[in-house]
Design an enzyme around this catalytic site. Sequence first.
Site, short mmCIF file in Angstrom:
data_model
loop_
_atom_site.label_atom_id
_atom_site.label_comp_id
_atom_site.label_asym_id
_atom_site.label_seq_id
_atom_site.Cartn_x
_atom_site.Cartn_y
_atom_site.Cartn_z
N LYS A 10 0.95 -1.31 -0.13
CA LYS A 10 -0.13 -0.28 -0.13
C LYS A 10 0.84 1.42 -0.21
CE LYS A 10 0.88 1.21 4.49
NZ LYS A 10 1.65 2.43 4.83
N GLY A 105 7.66 1.58 4.49
CA GLY A 105 6.32 2.33 4.52
C GLY A 105 5.26 1.81 3.64
N GLY A 108 4.26 -3.87 4.53
CA GLY A 108 4.60 -5.49 4.22
C GLY A 108 4.30 -6.31 5.32
N GLY A 109 4.71 -6.17 6.41
CA GLY A 109 4.59 -6.86 7.56
C GLY A 109 2.86 -7.05 7.75
N ASP A 143 -2.20 -1.01 10.59
CA ASP A 143 -2.16 -1.06 9.13
C ASP A 143 -3.21 -2.43 8.74
OD1 ASP A 143 -1.22 1.40 9.10
OD2 ASP A 143 0.81 0.71 7.88
#
Length: 292
Positions: A10, A105, A108-109, A143
Amino acid sequence: MKTYWPSPAKLNLFLHIVGRRNDGYHDLQTIFQLLDYGDELTFTPRSDQQITCTCFSALEPDSPSVIPEDDNLAIKAARLLQQTKNKIDTGMDIHIEKRIPIGGGLGGGSSNAATTLLALNYLWQLNLSLDELLKLGVTLGADVPVFIKGHTSWAEGIGEKLQAITLPEAWYLVLIPPQAITTAKLFLDPRLTYNTTAIRIQTFLSEHLKTGNDFEPIVRQDYPVIAEALDYLNHFAPAHLSGTGSCIFTALDTKIQAELLQEKIKSRYRSFISKGLSISPLHRKLDALQTQ
């Protein structure tokens, strides 16, 4: 039997910190733009209840990336599901083909955690609702919910209050500086202010990408490599920092424009081109499986 699941990246098209809460978290406003670029997760069932995870960096194939278990949100997500549903008597071997830069940023995680929750909910036939998965996801990271919901979204609160939004089609050139940033460190920085004036969705749409990232001044001061990359890309097109990471992006109208710009910068910076998506490829896969 192995199964393969997408884990999209994202961008934060802007990021404003509009307040600080009593629990230490920050109230923010942002738009999470999902991309057609990301990691791929492979799930292989085990005969025992163990959860394992390996990770290979597609960006640096000569240096396989190992995410420490304490930081591995895919493992945490799988174990959280196991604890939620005690009837699970099988484990899982997870493999992550890592294309999303760590500390960039790009989520990914968090995306890996969401893919794990949604994939294992399907593979283990747990039948947890999306709301139940969202409650689990937010405990793993602010997120995670946007990847669970699977829509490009306007976000408020700590990032968990989401409103799906459809944006004009755009292609993004994402520049990857040779630097990672730790999110927690930025949020604890005493220079961070909490009083940016909140805006409305229509304000953003009418001034598309003209709002900024409240972390950029701090990043510029502390990370000269990233400041240099921002300035360099700004020579060609408006450059923006994504989230609390190091990656820098610019929005373009066509893929050809993005490819021409990538050609100009390739001698100095690694980058990738991605199309913005309204719906996550992870949800498209789930929809296809559920209609078979």
